[in-house]
Design a protein around this motif. Structure first.
Motif, short mmCIF file in Angstrom:
data_model
loop_
_atom_site.label_atom_id
_atom_site.label_comp_id
_atom_site.label_asym_id
_atom_site.label_seq_id
_atom_site.Cartn_x
_atom_site.Cartn_y
_atom_site.Cartn_z
N ARG A 32 37.90 18.73 1.10
CA ARG A 32 37.07 18.55 -0.01
C ARG A 32 35.65 18.71 0.55
O ARG A 32 34.71 19.37 0.12
CB ARG A 32 37.14 17.57 -0.88
N GLN A 92 34.67 19.80 -8.78
CA GLN A 92 36.19 20.04 -9.06
C GLN A 92 36.55 21.30 -8.45
O GLN A 92 37.77 21.04 -7.92
CB GLN A 92 36.26 20.15 -10.75
N GLU A 93 35.82 22.30 -7.92
CA GLU A 93 36.35 23.54 -7.17
C GLU A 93 36.52 23.08 -5.80
O GLU A 93 37.03 24.02 -5.20
CB GLU A 93 35.52 24.64 -7.63
N ASP A 94 36.23 21.93 -5.37
CA ASP A 94 36.54 21.52 -3.97
C ASP A 94 37.81 21.00 -3.72
O ASP A 94 38.28 20.48 -2.52
CB ASP A 94 35.53 20.65 -3.44
N THR A 98 43.79 23.07 -4.74
CA THR A 98 44.87 23.54 -5.74
C THR A 98 46.07 24.30 -5.03
O THR A 98 47.02 24.57 -5.72
CB THR A 98 44.46 24.46 -6.73
N ARG A 149 30.51 25.69 -0.63
CA ARG A 149 30.21 25.83 -1.81
C ARG A 149 28.76 25.83 -1.98
O ARG A 149 28.00 26.53 -2.63
CB ARG A 149 30.89 25.23 -2.77
#
Length: 245
Positions: free
Chosen positions: A92, A57-59, A62, A99
């Motif tokens: 992503r 999700q953090e990739d 936003t 990450r």
């Protein structure tokens, strides 16, 4: 230099001689040209490129809410993620590579700063791995240095000079195409390429290519559209042919 891009540079590889330039020292956003830096830093860590990583999700972007063809939860090898990031400029995939870097995103960020220093880039700032942030800035002159450094990595040269490839995502083959339409096009001999676009950066392109038998590095920053970016590249190639004829 009669190109649409607001910043441009053509360097003769080997000699470093400037063949053409336009506002090449202005600091501007570089969008996805950032991914060349991300790729180098990831490869420097010598990770297992066949290890599977998962899009989290953090990739997800936003900041710009950019479209992605890779779903959260999608699993792929690190090499597949690198191909997606470099060839189809998949944000992503680039975010996931950073990450899953040793020491996570903090470790990645530190490594990027060290890389900037080691390449002697005094006008380049990289805030994150994708290029979506307008805080990722450089100059046409320093982007040429980044492209030259990236070209020393066989993986980066090979991936970015392929017109298309098939990459397994979730174990299923997915065809990816190079975002630079000139790669593999008739009459073009491109050894390294990366495109970029955000609203702030405009259309960007860097590539190393052979023109009239001479290896050159081309940088175009802030062109007014994809068609203009391609037209600029064609103009440069014509000028080089005249120059070397």
């Amino acid at each position: 230099m009669p190109v649409n891009a607001k910043h441009a540079l053509v360097l003769e590889d080997g000699t470093g001689k400037v063949l053409m330039e336009k506002n090449a020292d202005a600091v501007v956003p570089i969008a996805s040209l950032t991914k060349l830096m991300t790729a180098m830093v990831v490869l420097d860590a010598k990770p297992d490129m066949n290890e599977k990583i998962r899009i989290a999700q953090e990739d997800v972007d936003t900041l710009k809410h950019s479209a992605s063809r890779v779903r959260v939860g999608a699993e792929m090898t690190r090499l597949a993620a690198l191909k997606l990031a470099l060839m189809s400029s998949e944000n992503r995939a680039a975010a996931a590579l950073a990450r899953t870097y040793p020491g996570g995103l903090a470790g990645f960020t530190q490594a990027v700063q060290a890389k900037i220093r080691s390449l002697g880039l005094s006008h380049t700032a990289i805030a994150e791995p994708t290029g979506l942030s307008p805080a990722n800035t450089s100059t046409a002159m320093e982007v040429a240095k980044i492209a030259n450094a990236a070209a020393r990595y066989p993986e980066i040269s090979q991936i970015t000079s392929d017109k298309k490839d098939v990459v397994p995502v979730n174990g299923r083959p997915r065809e990816v195409h190079n975002t630079n339409r000139l790669v593999g096009a008739k009459g073009w001999d491109i050894q390294l390429s990366k495109t970029g676009y955000t609203e702030e950066a405009g259309r960007c392109l860097t590539m190393r290519m052979t023109s009239a038998g001479k290896p050159v590095t081309v940088v175009l920053l802030d062109a007014d559209g994809s068609a203009q970016r391609l037209r600029d590249a064609a103009k440069i190639r014509q000028s080089l042919a005249k120059l070397h004829s």
